[in-house]
Design a protein around this motif. Structure first.
Motif, PDB file in Angstrom:
ATOM      1  N   ASP A  59       4.599   7.690  12.589  1.00 57.69           N
ATOM      2  CA  ASP A  59       4.492   7.240  13.971  1.00 57.69           C
ATOM      3  C   ASP A  59       3.197   7.532  14.344  1.00 57.69           C
ATOM      4  OD1 ASP A  59       7.055   6.381  13.889  1.00 57.69           O
ATOM      5  OD2 ASP A  59       8.006   8.021  15.179  1.00 57.69           O
ATOM      6  N   ALA A  60       2.632   8.544  14.107  1.00 57.94           N
ATOM      7  CA  ALA A  60       1.197   8.825  14.458  1.00 57.94           C
ATOM      8  C   ALA A  60       0.265   7.982  13.754  1.00 57.94           C
ATOM      9  CB  ALA A  60       0.910  10.359  13.967  1.00 57.94           C
ATOM     10  N   ASP A  95       0.958   4.923  12.842  1.00 57.62           N
ATOM     11  CA  ASP A  95       1.176   3.759  13.652  1.00 57.62           C
ATOM     12  C   ASP A  95       0.136   3.732  14.919  1.00 57.62           C
ATOM     13  OD1 ASP A  95       2.853   2.177  12.312  1.00 57.62           O
ATOM     14  OD2 ASP A  95       4.491   3.227  12.762  1.00 57.62           O
ATOM     15  N   ALA A  96       0.165   4.773  15.606  1.00 57.49           N
ATOM     16  CA  ALA A  96      -0.353   4.753  16.980  1.00 57.49           C
ATOM     17  C   ALA A  96      -1.942   4.787  16.676  1.00 57.49           C
ATOM     18  CB  ALA A  96      -0.131   6.192  17.679  1.00 57.49           C
ATOM     19  N   ARG A  97      -2.355   5.509  15.584  1.00 52.46           N
ATOM     20  CA  ARG A  97      -3.804   5.310  15.386  1.00 52.46           C
ATOM     21  C   ARG A  97      -4.188   3.959  14.933  1.00 52.46           C
ATOM     22  NH1 ARG A  97      -5.021  11.245  11.733  1.00 52.46           N
ATOM     23  NH2 ARG A  97      -4.073  12.437  13.318  1.00 52.46           N
ATOM     24  N   LEU A  98      -3.505   3.325  14.155  1.00 50.26           N
ATOM     25  CA  LEU A  98      -3.883   1.875  13.722  1.00 50.26           C
ATOM     26  C   LEU A  98      -3.958   1.089  14.947  1.00 50.26           C
ATOM     27  CD1 LEU A  98      -1.822   1.541  10.582  1.00 50.26           C
ATOM     28  CD2 LEU A  98      -4.280   1.399  10.861  1.00 50.26           C
ATOM     29  N   ARG A  99      -2.951   1.154  15.909  1.00 48.53           N
ATOM     30  CA  ARG A  99      -2.874   0.341  16.972  1.00 48.53           C
ATOM     31  C   ARG A  99      -4.024   0.494  17.775  1.00 48.53           C
ATOM     32  NH1 ARG A  99       2.824   1.563  17.099  1.00 48.53           N
ATOM     33  NH2 ARG A  99       2.566   3.389  18.549  1.00 48.53           N
ATOM     34  N   ARG A 100      -4.387   1.833  18.130  1.00 49.86           N
ATOM     35  CA  ARG A 100      -5.642   2.022  18.861  1.00 49.86           C
ATOM     36  C   ARG A 100      -7.048   1.530  18.081  1.00 49.86           C
ATOM     37  NH1 ARG A 100      -9.443   3.217  22.801  1.00 49.86           N
ATOM     38  NH2 ARG A 100     -10.945   4.920  22.097  1.00 49.86           N
ATOM     39  N   GLU A 121       1.578   6.771   2.721  1.00 45.61           N
ATOM     40  CA  GLU A 121       0.589   7.435   2.023  1.00 45.61           C
ATOM     41  C   GLU A 121      -0.315   8.239   2.929  1.00 45.61           C
ATOM     42  OE1 GLU A 121       0.630   4.851  -2.183  1.00 45.61           O
ATOM     43  OE2 GLU A 121      -0.504   4.279  -0.501  1.00 45.61           O
ATOM     44  N   ILE A 122      -0.860   7.345   3.828  1.00 51.92           N
ATOM     45  CA  ILE A 122      -1.746   7.972   4.881  1.00 51.92           C
ATOM     46  C   ILE A 122      -0.977   8.875   5.566  1.00 51.92           C
ATOM     47  CG2 ILE A 122      -3.029   7.371   6.989  1.00 51.92           C
ATOM     48  CD1 ILE A 122      -3.308   4.375   5.796  1.00 51.92           C
ATOM     49  N   ALA A 123      -0.095   8.827   6.099  1.00 52.30           N
ATOM     50  CA  ALA A 123       0.588   9.878   6.649  1.00 52.30           C
ATOM     51  C   ALA A 123       0.771  11.242   5.750  1.00 52.30           C
ATOM     52  CB  ALA A 123       2.153   9.362   7.250  1.00 52.30           C
ATOM     53  N   ALA A 124       1.100  11.205   4.563  1.00 55.71           N
ATOM     54  CA  ALA A 124       0.934  12.307   3.712  1.00 55.71           C
ATOM     55  C   ALA A 124      -0.141  12.998   3.721  1.00 55.71           C
ATOM     56  CB  ALA A 124       1.735  11.796   2.135  1.00 55.71           C
ATOM     57  N   LEU A 125      -1.502  12.107   3.456  1.00 56.00           N
ATOM     58  CA  LEU A 125      -2.643  12.624   3.257  1.00 56.00           C
ATOM     59  C   LEU A 125      -3.126  13.130   4.775  1.00 56.00           C
ATOM     60  CD1 LEU A 125      -5.225  12.671   1.616  1.00 56.00           C
ATOM     61  CD2 LEU A 125      -5.894  10.581   2.489  1.00 56.00           C
ATOM     62  N   GLU A 126      -2.887  12.709   5.811  1.00 51.34           N
ATOM     63  CA  GLU A 126      -3.112  13.255   7.147  1.00 51.34           C
ATOM     64  C   GLU A 126      -2.610  14.408   7.590  1.00 51.34           C
ATOM     65  OE1 GLU A 126      -5.897  11.874   9.541  1.00 51.34           O
ATOM     66  OE2 GLU A 126      -6.480  11.701   7.141  1.00 51.34           O
ATOM     67  N   PRO A 168      -0.689 -14.306   9.185  1.00 53.00           N
ATOM     68  CA  PRO A 168      -1.729 -14.934  10.017  1.00 53.00           C
ATOM     69  C   PRO A 168      -1.140 -15.239  11.350  1.00 53.00           C
ATOM     70  CG  PRO A 168      -0.958 -16.428   8.234  1.00 53.00           C
ATOM     71  CD  PRO A 168      -0.587 -15.210   7.775  1.00 53.00           C
ATOM     72  N   HIS A 169       0.263 -15.298  11.612  1.00 50.32           N
ATOM     73  CA  HIS A 169       0.856 -15.524  12.588  1.00 50.32           C
ATOM     74  C   HIS A 169       1.222 -14.442  13.522  1.00 50.32           C
ATOM     75  CE1 HIS A 169       1.466 -19.362  11.205  1.00 50.32           C
ATOM     76  NE2 HIS A 169       2.070 -19.149  10.222  1.00 50.32           N
ATOM     77  N   HIS A 170       0.946 -13.065  13.059  1.00 47.80           N
ATOM     78  CA  HIS A 170       1.090 -12.206  13.680  1.00 47.80           C
ATOM     79  C   HIS A 170       0.230 -10.813  13.220  1.00 47.80           C
ATOM     80  CE1 HIS A 170       2.606  -8.540  15.905  1.00 47.80           C
ATOM     81  NE2 HIS A 170       3.501  -9.039  16.492  1.00 47.80           N
ATOM     82  N   PRO A 171      -0.838 -10.634  14.073  1.00 49.37           N
ATOM     83  CA  PRO A 171      -1.981  -9.723  13.522  1.00 49.37           C
ATOM     84  C   PRO A 171      -1.569  -8.440  13.129  1.00 49.37           C
ATOM     85  CG  PRO A 171      -2.282  -9.718  15.978  1.00 49.37           C
ATOM     86  CD  PRO A 171      -1.047 -10.901  15.408  1.00 49.37           C
ATOM     87  N   TYR A 172      -0.195  -7.902  13.345  1.00 49.76           N
ATOM     88  CA  TYR A 172       0.202  -6.606  13.085  1.00 49.76           C
ATOM     89  C   TYR A 172       1.462  -6.767  12.185  1.00 49.76           C
ATOM     90  CZ  TYR A 172      -1.696  -2.089  14.272  1.00 49.76           C
ATOM     91  OH  TYR A 172      -2.463  -1.043  14.315  1.00 49.76           O
ATOM     92  N   ALA A 173       1.884  -8.044  11.719  1.00 45.84           N
ATOM     93  CA  ALA A 173       3.185  -7.932  10.970  1.00 45.84           C
ATOM     94  C   ALA A 173       2.849  -7.480   9.567  1.00 45.84           C
ATOM     95  CB  ALA A 173       3.469  -9.580  10.904  1.00 45.84           C
ATOM     96  N   GLY A 174       1.847  -7.280   8.940  1.00 46.36           N
ATOM     97  CA  GLY A 174       1.546  -6.733   7.867  1.00 46.36           C
ATOM     98  C   GLY A 174       1.341  -5.384   7.816  1.00 46.36           C
ATOM     99  N   TYR A 175       1.797  -4.450   8.895  1.00 42.95           N
ATOM    100  CA  TYR A 175       1.658  -3.136   8.997  1.00 42.95           C
ATOM    101  C   TYR A 175       2.819  -2.474   8.525  1.00 42.95           C
ATOM    102  CZ  TYR A 175      -2.839  -3.171  11.014  1.00 42.95           C
ATOM    103  OH  TYR A 175      -4.362  -3.512  11.422  1.00 42.95           O
ATOM    104  N   GLU A 176       4.094  -3.201   8.172  1.00 40.55           N
ATOM    105  CA  GLU A 176       5.382  -2.621   7.941  1.00 40.55           C
ATOM    106  C   GLU A 176       5.242  -1.958   6.580  1.00 40.55           C
ATOM    107  OE1 GLU A 176       7.409  -1.982  10.240  1.00 40.55           O
ATOM    108  OE2 GLU A 176       6.183  -2.867  11.675  1.00 40.55           O
ATOM    109  N   ARG A 177       4.531  -0.926   6.042  1.00 36.63           N
ATOM    110  CA  ARG A 177       4.338  -0.335   4.945  1.00 36.63           C
ATOM    111  C   ARG A 177       4.579   1.091   4.895  1.00 36.63           C
ATOM    112  NH1 ARG A 177      -0.503  -1.537   2.294  1.00 36.63           N
ATOM    113  NH2 ARG A 177      -1.648  -1.838   4.180  1.00 36.63           N
TER     114      ARG A 177
END
Length: 217
Positions: A175-176, A178-183, A165-170, A208-217
């Protein structure tokens, strides 16, 4: 049309929005089925006012986290609601009217004249105002991000939007995003891990075991 027995049949003829029933001469009156009435101006105003009251401050808070400018946050949300009112009879019936308003407001930050001034180095920093040290530290961390990175972080953490949804809005690839979220994650959590989750809240589907595990959306 008058029947032989003097019954006026014209009043029994079904018009638009009606369902014909038995013969009106030999049977009961046909059942009239009315189409759903269009919202009246008064009910639209009431519904719009309630939505504004329930969601305005929350949307301004989200846009402030993106723009770091209280005046701009209010401006873009007010403009989005002004546009929404013009077609509230449709938007108010949509599954998520708040999402429509948020998207319009966020798009406004992508082409704001304040962004042009910032790019040229002519914009004045917006005062943070009175806030607790934790929030002030978080805002300072957000200020170290670019506007695009802040948008992605806020939409993901505060608005609960998915990466697609964010990719469509932006209008960028996933992948972009993802990169912005990591930064954003790196900058904000560097010495501010507690502040990130206490102010923005954990990511949706947070593991809670992986700070980025929930980003698979």
């Amino acid at each position: 049309m008058i029947a032989d027995d003097g019954v006026d049949l014209t009043k029994h003829v079904a018009g638009p929005g009606h369902v014909t029933g038995p013969d009106p001469v030999t049977g009961p009156e046909p059942v009239v089925v009315q189409d759903a009435p269009a919202p009246r101006p008064h009910s639209l105003r009431v519904d719009f006012g309630e939505h504004l009251e329930d969601n305005y401050q929350r949307l301004v808070a989200q846009l402030y986290a993106i723009t770091l400018d209280a005046g701009e946050a209010h401006d873009v949300v007010q403009d989005a609601y002004s546009r929404a009112w013009r077609k509230w009879s449709e938007i108010g019936r949509s599954p998520d009217p708040t999402d429509w308003v948020r998207r319009v407001a966020v798009r406004s930050t992508q082409r704001s004249w304040r962004r042009v001034l910032t790019t040229l180095g002519l914009a004045r920093p917006s005062p943070v105002g009175d806030c607790d040290p934790r929030t002030a530290a978080l805002l300072a961390a957000l200020a170290r991000l670019g506007i695009g990175e802040r948008r992605v972080a806020v939409l993901f953490h505060m608005a609960g939007m998915s990466k697609r949804e964010i990719a469509a809005l932006e209008q960028v690839p996933v992948d972009a995003v993802d990169a912005r979220l990591r930064r954003a994650h790196h900058v904000i959590t560097e010495g501010l891990a507690d502040e990130l989750e206490s102010v923005l809240g954990p990511p949706v589907e947070h593991d809670p075991h992986h700070p980025y595990a929930g980003y698979e959306r």
